[in-house]
Every structure is written in C-alpha cells, then in structure tokens.
Design a protein around this motif. Structure first.
Motif, PDB file in Angstrom:
ATOM      1  N   ILE A 174       0.727  -1.289   0.071  1.00 54.78           N
ATOM      2  CA  ILE A 174      -0.151  -0.059   0.021  1.00 54.78           C
ATOM      3  C   ILE A 174       0.761   1.170   0.030  1.00 54.78           C
ATOM      4  CG2 ILE A 174      -1.924  -1.148   1.305  1.00 54.78           C
ATOM      5  CD1 ILE A 174      -1.085   0.468   3.670  1.00 54.78           C
ATOM      6  N   VAL A 175       2.123   1.102  -0.103  1.00 57.50           N
ATOM      7  CA  VAL A 175       3.010   2.450   0.234  1.00 57.50           C
ATOM      8  C   VAL A 175       2.671   3.535  -0.941  1.00 57.50           C
ATOM      9  CG1 VAL A 175       5.005   1.469  -1.179  1.00 57.50           C
ATOM     10  CG2 VAL A 175       5.566   3.193   0.793  1.00 57.50           C
ATOM     11  N   ASP A 176       2.361   3.058  -2.009  1.00 61.35           N
ATOM     12  CA  ASP A 176       2.097   4.136  -3.018  1.00 61.35           C
ATOM     13  C   ASP A 176       0.511   4.400  -3.414  1.00 61.35           C
ATOM     14  OD1 ASP A 176       1.391   1.846  -4.341  1.00 61.35           O
ATOM     15  OD2 ASP A 176       2.514   2.383  -6.314  1.00 61.35           O
ATOM     16  N   ASN A 177      -0.409   3.818  -2.681  1.00 64.15           N
ATOM     17  CA  ASN A 177      -1.840   4.079  -2.578  1.00 64.15           C
ATOM     18  C   ASN A 177      -2.127   5.432  -2.090  1.00 64.15           C
ATOM     19  OD1 ASN A 177      -1.868   1.213  -3.336  1.00 64.15           O
ATOM     20  ND2 ASN A 177      -3.155   0.802  -1.351  1.00 64.15           N
ATOM     21  N   PRO A 178      -2.993   6.241  -3.062  1.00 58.16           N
ATOM     22  CA  PRO A 178      -3.471   7.377  -2.723  1.00 58.16           C
ATOM     23  C   PRO A 178      -4.324   7.140  -1.371  1.00 58.16           C
ATOM     24  CG  PRO A 178      -4.392   6.762  -4.477  1.00 58.16           C
ATOM     25  CD  PRO A 178      -3.592   5.760  -4.115  1.00 58.16           C
ATOM     26  N   GLY A 179      -4.721   8.318  -0.538  1.00 56.18           N
ATOM     27  CA  GLY A 179      -5.702   8.255   0.367  1.00 56.18           C
ATOM     28  C   GLY A 179      -5.290   7.645   1.551  1.00 56.18           C
ATOM     29  N   GLY A 180      -4.153   7.865   2.096  1.00 52.95           N
ATOM     30  CA  GLY A 180      -3.558   7.303   3.198  1.00 52.95           C
ATOM     31  C   GLY A 180      -2.635   6.092   3.286  1.00 52.95           C
ATOM     32  N   GLY A 181      -2.384   5.533   2.320  1.00 57.02           N
ATOM     33  CA  GLY A 181      -1.490   4.436   1.956  1.00 57.02           C
ATOM     34  C   GLY A 181       0.034   4.598   2.620  1.00 57.02           C
ATOM     35  N   LEU A 182       0.448   5.972   2.005  1.00 65.06           N
ATOM     36  CA  LEU A 182       1.832   6.403   2.357  1.00 65.06           C
ATOM     37  C   LEU A 182       1.868   6.328   4.013  1.00 65.06           C
ATOM     38  CD1 LEU A 182       4.680   7.222   1.921  1.00 65.06           C
ATOM     39  CD2 LEU A 182       3.919   9.591   1.356  1.00 65.06           C
ATOM     40  N   LEU A 183       0.932   7.084   4.545  1.00 68.57           N
ATOM     41  CA  LEU A 183       1.122   7.396   6.111  1.00 68.57           C
ATOM     42  C   LEU A 183       1.099   6.039   6.654  1.00 68.57           C
ATOM     43  CD1 LEU A 183       0.992   9.302   8.334  1.00 68.57           C
ATOM     44  CD2 LEU A 183      -1.526   9.142   8.077  1.00 68.57           C
TER      45      LEU A 183
END
Length: 99
Positions: A36-45
């Motif tokens: 999920i590291v590059d998922n938009p909507g909180g994935g990076l966080l």
C-alpha cells in the motif's frame, strides 16, 4: 441495545510480541506496507507508520541482532517519504528476507 463493557480498571499498554510471534507479525506488516505504500488516500502514511512500528519492535526485541533489518526499514521509510516507492519496496523486501 446493550453496549459492550470496557474494562478501565488498569492500564493495558501496547501488546508486545516476542520471538516467533514477533517475526510472523513483522513479516505480515511489512507485506501490507509494501502493498500500500503508493496508494493514494493514506497508504503512504499507514505504510511508513507500519515500517516504523516494525523497526522499533525489532530493536526492542534485540537491537544488535536486528540492526541490519532496522537500517533497511529506516531506508525504506526515507525512500517512501521521498516518493521513491521502488526503493522503498526493495528495502522492505530485503528487511523481510532477513527475518
């Protein structure tokens, strides 16, 4: 409707995993973070928080033994924050392989 009862009589603290349970948990968390590291909507966080939690848990268990994996996770966090997702995934995979 009856609400569930919450036990507030004493501090609970975070669940501390150890041994093989720690390693199984860490591998699963790192797989999720990588996914999920590059998922938009909180994935990076969520992914960077997860990498940090795994790193700290490993260091708490045995800092010397897990130093190489912890350093890889530091690199993964830094790469993710700088949006270098391929490098982050690579470092996560290397760290997981050490576990």
């Amino acid at each position: 409707m009856t609400l569930p009862q919450v036990d507030v009589r004493s501090p609970k603290g975070p669940l501390r995993r150890q041994g093989e349970e720690l390693l199984s948990w860490a591998r699963l968390q790192l797989r999720i973070a990588s996914d999920i590291v590059d998922n938009p909507g909180g994935g990076l966080l969520f992914a960077t928080q997860t990498m940090g939690q795994v790193r700290v848990s490993l260091e708490r268990e045995d800092a010397e033994r897990y130093a190489p994996a912890a350093e890889l996770l530091r690199r993964a966090e830094d790469s993710a924050i700088h949006r270098d997702f391929a490098a982050a995934r690579s470092a996560i995979a290397e760290a997981a392989a050490l576990l």
